[in-house]
Design an enzyme around this catalytic site. Sequence first.
Site, PDB file in Angstrom:
ATOM      1  N   HIS A 265      -9.245-114.231 -13.905  1.00  0.00           N
ATOM      2  CA  HIS A 265     -10.101-113.445 -13.018  1.00  0.00           C
ATOM      3  C   HIS A 265     -11.105-112.680 -13.857  1.00  0.00           C
ATOM      4  O   HIS A 265     -10.788-112.243 -14.962  1.00  0.00           O
ATOM      5  CB  HIS A 265      -9.257-112.460 -12.187  1.00  0.00           C
ATOM      6  CG  HIS A 265      -9.980-111.945 -10.996  1.00  0.00           C
ATOM      7  ND1 HIS A 265     -10.844-110.871 -11.066  1.00  0.00           N
ATOM      8  CD2 HIS A 265      -9.996-112.374  -9.715  1.00  0.00           C
ATOM      9  CE1 HIS A 265     -11.349-110.660  -9.869  1.00  0.00           C
ATOM     10  NE2 HIS A 265     -10.861-111.551  -9.029  1.00  0.00           N
ATOM     11  N   ASP A 319      -5.724-116.570  -5.256  1.00  0.00           N
ATOM     12  CA  ASP A 319      -5.725-117.927  -4.719  1.00  0.00           C
ATOM     13  C   ASP A 319      -4.452-118.706  -5.041  1.00  0.00           C
ATOM     14  O   ASP A 319      -4.136-119.675  -4.361  1.00  0.00           O
ATOM     15  CB  ASP A 319      -6.939-118.704  -5.249  1.00  0.00           C
ATOM     16  CG  ASP A 319      -8.224-118.255  -4.581  1.00  0.00           C
ATOM     17  OD1 ASP A 319      -8.175-118.004  -3.361  1.00  0.00           O
ATOM     18  OD2 ASP A 319      -9.251-118.146  -5.260  1.00  0.00           O
TER      19      ASP A 319
END
Length: 382
Positions: A265, A319
Amino acid sequence: MTTMPSGPVLDKGLANTIASDSRMSFIDGQQGILEYVGVDIDSLARHSTFEETVFLLWNCRLPKKSELDGLVAQIRAEYDIPAPMWDLIRAVPKDAVPMHVLRTLVSALSMFDPEVDDASPEANQRKAVRLLAKTPTLIANFDRHRKGKPFVKPDASLDMAANFLKMLNGEPATATMARALDVCLILHADHGFNASTFAALVTISTLSDLYSAITTAIGTLKGPLHGGANEAVMHLLDEIGDMSNVESVIRGRLERKEKIMGFGHRVYKAYDPRATYLKTFAKKLAEDTGNLKLYEMSSKIEEIMAAAVGARGILPNVDFYSATTYYSIGLQVDLFTPMFAMSRIAGWVGHCIEQLADNKLIRPRCEYTGPHGVKYVPIDDR
Ligand code: ACO
């Protein structure tokens, strides 16, 4: 980062740029903290509803009961779509990719909204509700259309999650599944200046309209480096197929310097707090549905990734476990990213309205790296 002669700083990917301010979500990527308007994401996932979270994001405070009832009533009154939109859904090719369909249908909605170019705060608030409320109807009924099933009209007696599942499946969802989707919607509702939100802000900052901004955002969310990663995770799990293959597939990919979707991320270098919640949630749902295989494979992937790249802060993101969660809810893989969009509309419109309250055109500079003084040679002489 390098400094251009005139002062601005070259910052590819804008990783070190604070583009504006916002009161909506706070992210501490080092500690793994996410708050919506100061309220911890874990508390919201445990105790709130998507509609209450939307109120929080749009009004920067938790609602009183009557205020929440008011917003819920407004949303439910806007579930249905204009009559020509049903014909438009019928005209969509059955093999179209749902994110393309969603982007197109949300854009088309603008043509049926008489307030589309009314930029007053009141009209924008009404359009925000319309966008949020109508998106589930578009997604669920496109899915029915492509499966050759009759449309199911929205049910205004249900909350957004239960209404979506009822339209999708043609029958009421169990309370567990409706709540599971409700929690996913809460967890995905906002996340600072992520790529799709920023794309929406660029659009709205030109004083374009809310539908154009959300259409931009949907196109941006689709990419596998952003919201499209949840579908990519499912494709990875499919490719792995069995627990016995996890190690070789993941190690092979890492050796070839390929990314493992659902990990890493831009902001979080600690565990993404949404993933923390979704991991427990995915496990519970897998146990409830008696299908633990995907969850166990996901856990094994996480274990291998932790040993290989965990120390570099490449950890599961939102996700990764949302893929197995959506699978347990019974959603088809190519609806995973539309689910993300259905929720993130809350954040997108909230940020757009914030931007409009103190607007400045978003227009960065680029550092020119081409030649100068090139002589124009007529085409026949080149
Ligand atoms: N698997 C393996 N290696 C990774 C991963 C991954 N998922 N993510 C980053 N890395 C490595 C890169 O290969 C790179 O290594 P290098 O320095 O040896 O070249 C390093 O970590 C930095 O990666 P970048 O892609 O440059 O980091 P950035 O901050 O730009 O990327 C991103 C963040 C795009 C999310 C990235 O981690 C990624 O591509 N992840 C996979 C896609 C994904 O899951 N996206 C969803 C993000 S959450 C969301 O948008 C809702």
